[in-house]
Design a protein around this motif. Structure first.
Motif, PDB file in Angstrom:
ATOM      1  N   ARG A  47      39.518  38.301  35.805  1.00  0.00           N
ATOM      2  CA  ARG A  47      40.389  38.277  34.618  1.00  0.00           C
ATOM      3  C   ARG A  47      41.229  39.554  34.644  1.00  0.00           C
ATOM      4  O   ARG A  47      40.792  40.591  34.163  1.00  0.00           O
ATOM      5  CB  ARG A  47      39.562  38.197  33.339  1.00  0.00           C
ATOM      6  N   ASP A  48      42.416  39.469  35.245  1.00  0.00           N
ATOM      7  CA  ASP A  48      43.267  40.650  35.406  1.00  0.00           C
ATOM      8  C   ASP A  48      44.019  40.936  34.119  1.00  0.00           C
ATOM      9  O   ASP A  48      44.722  40.053  33.604  1.00  0.00           O
ATOM     10  CB  ASP A  48      44.289  40.414  36.535  1.00  0.00           C
ATOM     11  N   GLU A  49      43.898  42.130  33.627  1.00  0.00           N
ATOM     12  CA  GLU A  49      44.602  42.588  32.416  1.00  0.00           C
ATOM     13  C   GLU A  49      44.271  41.741  31.194  1.00  0.00           C
ATOM     14  O   GLU A  49      45.072  41.652  30.266  1.00  0.00           O
ATOM     15  CB  GLU A  49      46.122  42.600  32.639  1.00  0.00           C
ATOM     16  N   VAL A  50      43.111  41.107  31.200  1.00  0.00           N
ATOM     17  CA  VAL A  50      42.670  40.350  30.016  1.00  0.00           C
ATOM     18  C   VAL A  50      41.713  41.245  29.230  1.00  0.00           C
ATOM     19  O   VAL A  50      40.622  41.543  29.710  1.00  0.00           O
ATOM     20  CB  VAL A  50      41.973  39.036  30.431  1.00  0.00           C
ATOM     21  N   GLU A  51      42.147  41.679  28.066  1.00  0.00           N
ATOM     22  CA  GLU A  51      41.294  42.544  27.252  1.00  0.00           C
ATOM     23  C   GLU A  51      40.644  41.776  26.107  1.00  0.00           C
ATOM     24  O   GLU A  51      39.478  41.954  25.813  1.00  0.00           O
ATOM     25  CB  GLU A  51      42.113  43.725  26.716  1.00  0.00           C
ATOM     26  N   ARG A  52      41.412  40.938  25.448  1.00  0.00           N
ATOM     27  CA  ARG A  52      40.866  40.170  24.322  1.00  0.00           C
ATOM     28  C   ARG A  52      40.797  38.705  24.721  1.00  0.00           C
ATOM     29  O   ARG A  52      41.799  38.092  25.063  1.00  0.00           O
ATOM     30  CB  ARG A  52      41.750  40.318  23.081  1.00  0.00           C
ATOM     31  N   LEU A  53      39.601  38.146  24.717  1.00  0.00           N
ATOM     32  CA  LEU A  53      39.466  36.739  25.065  1.00  0.00           C
ATOM     33  C   LEU A  53      38.491  36.062  24.121  1.00  0.00           C
ATOM     34  O   LEU A  53      37.614  36.705  23.540  1.00  0.00           O
ATOM     35  CB  LEU A  53      39.026  36.577  26.514  1.00  0.00           C
TER      36      LEU A  53
END
Ligand SMILES: Nc1ncnc2c1ncn2[C@@H]1O[C@H](COP(=O)(O)OP(=O)(O)OP(=O)(O)O)[C@@H](O)[C@H]1O
Length: 232
Positions: free
Chosen positions: A58-64
């Motif tokens: 998950r590249d550059e995924v901070e809030r999921l």
């Protein structure tokens, strides 16, 4: 920002899910028959299951976040107000948007399942997520609510939104299509080119294509517009 499945394999008894592909920013639509592996892939993408081999990056995924099919699974608040606030969003605004202003002090479980689903989805969509994974978001909603949800999803900007569903009747315009068949995840590509590869397309799309019409997206409206263009 992207979610990359690198030779992902997950096995459960006789069932194996395999996926290689990249989910870029935009609206992704993943369909497949009952038991094909949609929820399993949703859990892997959201990090609630770990692959047996390969990896989900998950590249550059901070809030999921992951939305389960059953809205009851998400309830943590004792009141509708507390429930909406648990998503970190404005309770009055969200309640007004789904017609539940006079239910703010009620127990969330006093709502009908459809009302609870609407409340859950509206609370999610009021927030900001880099990755939003929605498992069967249309279930429990009536036709009008499905249309509203479609418009809300279509206007969402900036992140990666992935819809898992077997519904075919009321669909949003999407950017990318995927299919899951007996655990095999097939990347059909970007819309509209992907439409020609969509084996389980809704009947109205299959008929449009059989007539030689070229819909620009997957909605009923697009199929009808394509038909008008062809007649001209
Ligand atoms: N907790 C579990 N334990 C054992 N088998 C499971 C479990 N969850 C799912 N399965 C099996 O894994 C396979 C894939 O299930 P999955 O829930 O991913 O399918 P699905 O496409 O989401 O189905 P549906 O459309 O019914 O939601 C099915 O054969 C299912 O029976």
């Amino acid at each position: 920002m992207q979610v990359v499945c690198e030779d992902v394999r997950f096995t459960r008894g006789e069932f194996t899910l395999s996926c290689t592909g990249t989910f870029c920013p935009g609206l992704h639509f993943v369909t497949g028959r009952v038991g094909s592996g949609k929820t399993t892939l949703a859990l892997l993408l959201a990090g609630l299951l770990d692959p047996l081999s390969g990896r989900v990056r998950r590249d550059e995924v901070e809030r999921l976040t992951l939305s389960f099919q059953n809205p009851e699974y998400h309830v943590t608040g004792a009141t509708v107000r507390a429930e909406i606030r648990s998503y970190g969003v404005d309770a009055a605004g969200v309640a007004a948007g789904v017609g539940l202003t006079d239910r703010l002090d009620d127990d969330p479980f006093a709502l009908s399942r459809g009302e609870l689903k609407r409340l859950h989805l509206a609370s999610l969509l009021a927030g900001e997520y880099d990755l939003l994974v929605l498992d069967e978001p249309f279930s429990s909603l009536d036709c009008i609510q499905k249309h509203r949800l479609c418009r809300a999803l279509e206007t969402r900007r900036g992140g990666i939104t992935i819809i898992f569903t077997h519904e075919r009747q009321v669909l949003p315009a999407v950017d990318h299509l995927w299919e899951v068949e007996e655990g095999q995840v097939l990347d059909l590509g970007a819309v509209p080119e992907a439409l020609a590869r969509w084996r389980h397309a809704p009947q109205y799309l299959k008929e449009a294509r059989a007539r030689g019409d070229a819909p620009e997206n997957i909605t009923f409206r697009d199929a009808m517009e394509a038909r008008c263009r062809t007649r001209d």
